[in-house]
Motif scaffolding. Structure first.
Motif, PDB file in Angstrom:
ATOM      1  N   ALA A  86      54.855  41.634  35.250  1.00 25.27           N
ATOM      2  CA  ALA A  86      54.349  40.944  36.442  1.00 25.27           C
ATOM      3  C   ALA A  86      55.438  40.083  37.070  1.00 25.27           C
ATOM      4  O   ALA A  86      55.600  40.052  38.303  1.00 25.27           O
ATOM      5  N   LEU A  87      56.197  39.372  36.248  1.00 23.86           N
ATOM      6  CA  LEU A  87      57.299  38.563  36.766  1.00 23.86           C
ATOM      7  C   LEU A  87      58.369  39.438  37.425  1.00 23.86           C
ATOM      8  O   LEU A  87      58.959  39.062  38.448  1.00 23.86           O
ATOM      9  N   ALA A  88      58.623  40.606  36.842  1.00 29.75           N
ATOM     10  CA  ALA A  88      59.613  41.517  37.421  1.00 29.75           C
ATOM     11  C   ALA A  88      59.181  41.969  38.808  1.00 29.75           C
ATOM     12  O   ALA A  88      60.001  42.041  39.739  1.00 29.75           O
ATOM     13  N   CYS A  89      57.898  42.256  38.978  1.00 28.59           N
ATOM     14  CA  CYS A  89      57.404  42.666  40.300  1.00 28.59           C
ATOM     15  C   CYS A  89      57.540  41.542  41.313  1.00 28.59           C
ATOM     16  O   CYS A  89      57.888  41.780  42.482  1.00 28.59           O
ATOM     17  N   PHE A  90      57.282  40.319  40.889  1.00 31.82           N
ATOM     18  CA  PHE A  90      57.424  39.184  41.794  1.00 31.82           C
ATOM     19  C   PHE A  90      58.883  39.009  42.201  1.00 31.82           C
ATOM     20  O   PHE A  90      59.197  38.755  43.374  1.00 31.82           O
ATOM     21  N   ALA A 109      50.683  36.802  42.794  1.00 35.25           N
ATOM     22  CA  ALA A 109      49.384  36.732  42.106  1.00 35.25           C
ATOM     23  C   ALA A 109      49.436  37.367  40.720  1.00 35.25           C
ATOM     24  O   ALA A 109      48.622  37.022  39.842  1.00 35.25           O
ATOM     25  N   MET A 110      50.385  38.271  40.492  1.00 33.22           N
ATOM     26  CA  MET A 110      50.442  38.968  39.202  1.00 33.22           C
ATOM     27  C   MET A 110      50.814  38.022  38.051  1.00 33.22           C
ATOM     28  O   MET A 110      50.060  37.894  37.089  1.00 33.22           O
ATOM     29  N   PRO A 111      51.960  37.329  38.075  1.00 30.75           N
ATOM     30  CA  PRO A 111      52.255  36.412  36.961  1.00 30.75           C
ATOM     31  C   PRO A 111      51.293  35.235  36.895  1.00 30.75           C
ATOM     32  O   PRO A 111      50.963  34.769  35.801  1.00 30.75           O
ATOM     33  N   LEU A 112      50.819  34.764  38.056  1.00 29.12           N
ATOM     34  CA  LEU A 112      49.839  33.673  38.030  1.00 29.12           C
ATOM     35  C   LEU A 112      48.541  34.136  37.373  1.00 29.12           C
ATOM     36  O   LEU A 112      47.910  33.384  36.625  1.00 29.12           O
ATOM     37  N   VAL A 114      48.292  36.496  35.067  1.00 37.24           N
ATOM     38  CA  VAL A 114      48.532  36.615  33.625  1.00 37.24           C
ATOM     39  C   VAL A 114      48.446  35.242  32.955  1.00 37.24           C
ATOM     40  O   VAL A 114      47.877  35.093  31.864  1.00 37.24           O
ATOM     41  N   LEU A 115      49.006  34.229  33.617  1.00 31.36           N
ATOM     42  CA  LEU A 115      48.913  32.871  33.085  1.00 31.36           C
ATOM     43  C   LEU A 115      47.457  32.423  32.987  1.00 31.36           C
ATOM     44  O   LEU A 115      47.035  31.853  31.965  1.00 31.36           O
ATOM     45  N   ALA A 116      46.682  32.697  34.030  1.00 30.71           N
ATOM     46  CA  ALA A 116      45.266  32.335  33.996  1.00 30.71           C
ATOM     47  C   ALA A 116      44.526  33.093  32.900  1.00 30.71           C
ATOM     48  O   ALA A 116      43.659  32.529  32.213  1.00 30.71           O
ATOM     49  N   GLN A 117      44.881  34.363  32.718  1.00 34.24           N
ATOM     50  CA  GLN A 117      44.252  35.159  31.666  1.00 34.24           C
ATOM     51  C   GLN A 117      44.568  34.600  30.278  1.00 34.24           C
ATOM     52  O   GLN A 117      43.715  34.599  29.390  1.00 34.24           O
ATOM     53  N   GLY A 118      45.798  34.122  30.105  1.00 35.41           N
ATOM     54  CA  GLY A 118      46.142  33.518  28.820  1.00 35.41           C
ATOM     55  C   GLY A 118      45.309  32.278  28.537  1.00 35.41           C
ATOM     56  O   GLY A 118      44.841  32.068  27.417  1.00 35.41           O
ATOM     57  N   VAL A 119      45.114  31.456  29.575  1.00 36.02           N
ATOM     58  CA  VAL A 119      44.291  30.259  29.409  1.00 36.02           C
ATOM     59  C   VAL A 119      42.842  30.648  29.098  1.00 36.02           C
ATOM     60  O   VAL A 119      42.198  30.064  28.219  1.00 36.02           O
ATOM     61  N   LEU A 120      42.323  31.650  29.823  1.00 33.93           N
ATOM     62  CA  LEU A 120      40.951  32.107  29.568  1.00 33.93           C
ATOM     63  C   LEU A 120      40.819  32.677  28.154  1.00 33.93           C
ATOM     64  O   LEU A 120      39.790  32.481  27.492  1.00 33.93           O
ATOM     65  N   TRP A 146      42.397  45.160  40.587  1.00 32.22           N
ATOM     66  CA  TRP A 146      42.188  45.415  42.018  1.00 32.22           C
ATOM     67  C   TRP A 146      43.395  44.928  42.830  1.00 32.22           C
ATOM     68  O   TRP A 146      43.919  45.652  43.684  1.00 32.22           O
ATOM     69  N   LEU A 147      43.838  43.709  42.571  1.00 31.96           N
ATOM     70  CA  LEU A 147      44.976  43.152  43.305  1.00 31.96           C
ATOM     71  C   LEU A 147      46.260  43.943  43.022  1.00 31.96           C
ATOM     72  O   LEU A 147      47.110  44.095  43.905  1.00 31.96           O
ATOM     73  N   ALA A 148      46.392  44.443  41.796  1.00 32.70           N
ATOM     74  CA  ALA A 148      47.582  45.227  41.466  1.00 32.70           C
ATOM     75  C   ALA A 148      47.627  46.525  42.257  1.00 32.70           C
ATOM     76  O   ALA A 148      48.704  46.978  42.672  1.00 32.70           O
ATOM     77  N   VAL A 149      46.471  47.149  42.487  1.00 35.70           N
ATOM     78  CA  VAL A 149      46.429  48.361  43.312  1.00 35.70           C
ATOM     79  C   VAL A 149      46.838  48.031  44.746  1.00 35.70           C
ATOM     80  O   VAL A 149      47.590  48.769  45.383  1.00 35.70           O
ATOM     81  N   LEU A 150      46.344  46.901  45.267  1.00 36.14           N
ATOM     82  CA  LEU A 150      46.758  46.470  46.599  1.00 36.14           C
ATOM     83  C   LEU A 150      48.270  46.240  46.657  1.00 36.14           C
ATOM     84  O   LEU A 150      48.921  46.529  47.673  1.00 36.14           O
ATOM     85  N   LEU A 151      48.828  45.718  45.565  1.00 42.74           N
ATOM     86  CA  LEU A 151      50.271  45.487  45.506  1.00 42.74           C
ATOM     87  C   LEU A 151      51.039  46.797  45.614  1.00 42.74           C
ATOM     88  O   LEU A 151      52.053  46.886  46.327  1.00 42.74           O
ATOM     89  N   VAL A 152      50.588  47.835  44.929  1.00 41.07           N
ATOM     90  CA  VAL A 152      51.256  49.142  44.998  1.00 41.07           C
ATOM     91  C   VAL A 152      51.317  49.634  46.437  1.00 41.07           C
ATOM     92  O   VAL A 152      52.360  50.104  46.915  1.00 41.07           O
ATOM     93  N   HIS A 153      50.220  49.500  47.155  1.00 43.05           N
ATOM     94  CA  HIS A 153      50.180  49.989  48.530  1.00 43.05           C
ATOM     95  C   HIS A 153      50.971  49.086  49.483  1.00 43.05           C
ATOM     96  O   HIS A 153      51.513  49.556  50.482  1.00 43.05           O
ATOM     97  N   ALA A 154      51.033  47.784  49.164  1.00 43.27           N
ATOM     98  CA  ALA A 154      51.742  46.853  50.046  1.00 43.27           C
ATOM     99  C   ALA A 154      53.233  47.142  50.107  1.00 43.27           C
ATOM    100  O   ALA A 154      53.908  46.731  51.061  1.00 43.27           O
TER     101      ALA A 154
END
Length: 338
Positions: A86-90, A109-112, A114-120, A146-154
């Motif tokens: 995720a950081l590499a994509c950013f 949004a990708m690394p953020l 992942v950080l939120a997922q770690g906290v959860l 869902w957001l990752a798919v949008l990233l691929v298209h962006a």
């Protein structure tokens, strides 16, 4: 940012490969989480962020089997892999010129996430795998996919306001279908919360009959299928071939996932089918988001002041956009300073 702007802009092929890797790893982390749950390994590491008090890794313990410890610890390690990608994509999004705000925001949004997922995940462990914490943890993964798919298209899109692609009314139906998909996923977490696989035998379950929430889950599925049929009818009025291809994939994935869900229910929810069902849910999200993106056109990737795109190593990128080559003839490329 000045230092970043001095670095070479990455090729679009590299960006696309990294973004697809984000989609895959965000989906797989949900699958590995289900493996943790069905094997009863949810508290194999009973603390967080440490595995045991004073140790970040599994240790020999009379109350926790070594296999359960390593299954849970392996899931935590895989979260690190997801974060690195995720950081590499950013980083690639920041290096890309001309820099596009929507693309950078999705990449950030990708690394953020992942950080939120770690906290959860830590909250889930701290609350001893209470069903609603597990549900929130899973639903966060669905949003990230869902957001990752949008990233691929962006990667192959500009920053212009979205323009409809395809027959009139399709976007409205897809919006309703996405809302039903959200309800379908939430209902699925309720089935999980009331079901037999808690992640740990001592964890209390949702005090609702499994049959009741399973029927609610199935009702959402039937509504989703009805909307999917309506989308197909509208596409039959004159849709680009790219929309039909993505629609066919979505139909196939949804039918397979629905069939798997019924088999899972009739056979008493065996462990292997639980993880396959989670994988199927991720594939349904990916297929739905892919069709969603195909009905929205954000314009071409901007060009530099000389009138040539920064990335000349992927000349066929426009042919892969909805509608194929020439889809943006009425929307000229937007010159930018980068």
């Amino acid at each position: 940012m000045r230092l970043i702007d001095r670095l070479p802009s990455p090729g679009r092929r590299l960006q696309r490969a990294c973004a697809i890797a984000v989609v895959a790893t965000q989906a797989l982390i949900a699958v590995t989480g289900s493996i943790v749950r069905v094997t009863g390994s949810g508290l194999g590491c009973p603390t967080w962020p440490e595995c045991f008090p004073g140790s970040m890794t599994p240790v020999e313990h009379p109350e926790f089997a070594a296999l359960n410890q390593w299954i849970e610890y392996g899931n935590r390690l895989f979260t690190g892999v997801v974060g690195i990608i995720a950081l590499a994509c950013f980083a690639l999004a920041l290096l890309t010129r001309p820099r596009r705000r929507r693309y950078v925001r999705l990449a950030a949004a990708m690394p953020l996430g992942v950080l939120a997922q770690g906290v959860l995940g830590g909250i889930t462990v701290r609350f001893d795998l209470l069903w609603w914490t597990v549900a929130v943890h899973f639903l966060a993964s669905t949003v990230m996919v869902w957001l990752a798919v949008l990233l691929v298209h962006a990667i192959d899109e500009g920053d212009q306001p979205p323009r409809a692609v395809g027959p009139r009314g399709v976007r409205g139906l897809l919006l309703a279908q996405t809302g039903v998909l959200a309800g379908l996923l939430v209902a699925g977490t309720l089935v999980t919360g009331a079901g037999p696989h808690a992640g740990d035998p001592r964890t209390p379950r949702l005090d609702v009959p499994v049959d009741t929430v399973a029927h609610v889950h199935a009702a959402f599925l039937f509504v989703f299928l009805g909307l999917l049929l309506a989308v197909g009818v509208l596409l039959g009025t004159g849709a680009p071939r790219s929309l039909w291809a993505r629609y066919a994939v979505l139909v196939a994935v949804v039918l397979a996932q629905g069939s798997l869900g019924f088999v899972q229910y009739w056979t008493g929810v065996p462990e292997v089918l639980v993880s396959l069902h989670v994988l199927g849910a991720m594939l349904v999200i990916i297929a739905t988001a892919t069709l969603w993106c195909a009905t929205r056109d954000h314009g071409p990737v901007p060009v530099d002041e000389e009138g040539a795109t920064r990335d000349t190593r992927d000349p066929g990128a426009d042919d892969r956009r909805p509608g194929g080559a020439g889809v943006h003839r009425d929307r000229p490329a937007v010159p930018t300073r980068g």
